[in-house]
Scaffold this motif. Structure first.
Motif, short mmCIF file in Angstrom:
data_model
loop_
_atom_site.label_atom_id
_atom_site.label_comp_id
_atom_site.label_asym_id
_atom_site.label_seq_id
_atom_site.Cartn_x
_atom_site.Cartn_y
_atom_site.Cartn_z
N MET A 1 0.58 -1.21 -0.46
CA MET A 1 0.12 0.19 -0.32
C MET A 1 0.84 1.51 -0.03
O MET A 1 2.07 1.46 0.77
N GLN A 50 0.56 7.01 3.31
CA GLN A 50 -1.01 7.58 2.62
C GLN A 50 -0.61 9.94 3.60
O GLN A 50 0.54 9.64 3.36
N GLU A 105 -12.49 6.80 -1.70
CA GLU A 105 -11.10 5.98 -2.03
C GLU A 105 -10.56 6.44 -3.68
O GLU A 105 -11.79 5.47 -4.70
N ASN A 158 -7.72 6.70 -4.72
CA ASN A 158 -6.29 5.91 -4.73
C ASN A 158 -5.75 5.06 -2.91
O ASN A 158 -6.50 5.96 -2.42
N THR A 159 -4.54 4.01 -2.92
CA THR A 159 -4.41 4.15 -1.51
C THR A 159 -3.40 4.96 -0.54
O THR A 159 -4.06 4.86 0.40
N THR A 194 -6.82 7.91 1.29
CA THR A 194 -7.72 6.61 1.37
C THR A 194 -8.86 7.27 1.77
O THR A 194 -9.86 6.53 2.17
#
Length: 184
Positions: free
Chosen positions: A1, A4, A35, A37-38, A41
């Protein structure tokens, strides 16, 4: 992942990053963030500023789809029945009978500007917030890869206690890692 993206906050003329809590919910303003994209989120990223001990939303970049707008207060229909597909215990349940929408709504008298196929931006919002709770500010963006960086030095920061958008208490934190250890 992917790491963020952290919301930022300008406090005492310095840039900090918010850890854990975000003092703004787009859903409460009719914005259905989802969301994309990762890295995002939450479906949105925002910047904030403390001005004269009050918290303000400065910018917002968000996705939007009406079906993700929170239904904070369910209104029963004429037969006093709540539609089966609505979970009244979940304030972020999907809105009933909605579909993809156009732009998100006006926020603090500002129309959003489309920045790409799925994202919208509000610039210079300057919207006062009524957030109540604590905000942890870090002098360094705390991404997962930060911890694996050999040159990592724990950042310093602040713990702000807010009541209805007003900063009521400031606590200087010399080492954010120590703060997390003392809170566990």
């Amino acid at each position: 992942m992917t790491d963020q993206v952290s919301p930022s906050i300008n406090f005492r003329h310095e840039l900090f990053w918010l850890i854990r809590e975000v003092p703004f919910s787009p859903y409460q303003h009719g914005i259905g963030a989802y969301e994309l994209n990762t890295a995002e989120t939450l479906g949105f990223n925002a910047s904030f500023e403390v001005i004269d001990d009050y918290l303000f939303l400065k910018t917002l970049i968000t996705t939007h789809d009406d079906k993700y707008v929170a239904r904070l207060h369910e209104t029963p229909n004429k037969t006093n029945e709540i539609p089966a597909e609505t979970n009244i215990n979940d304030p972020f349940s999907l809105a009933v009978n909605t579909a993809k929408s156009g732009p998100p709504p006006i926020l603090n008298n500002l129309k959003p500007q489309k920045i790409d196929g799925q994202q919208w931006a509000y610039e210079n919002i300057n919207m006062p917030l009524n957030y109540t709770g604590s905000l942890l500010l870090s002098s360094r963006e705390m991404t997962e890869s930060t911890y694996y960086d050999e040159s990592f030095q724990a950042p310093e920061g602040w713990l702000l206690t807010c009541n209805n958008g007003q900063i009521t208490k400031l606590t200087k934190i010399e080492n954010i890692d120590t703060f997390f250890v003392s809170q566990s």
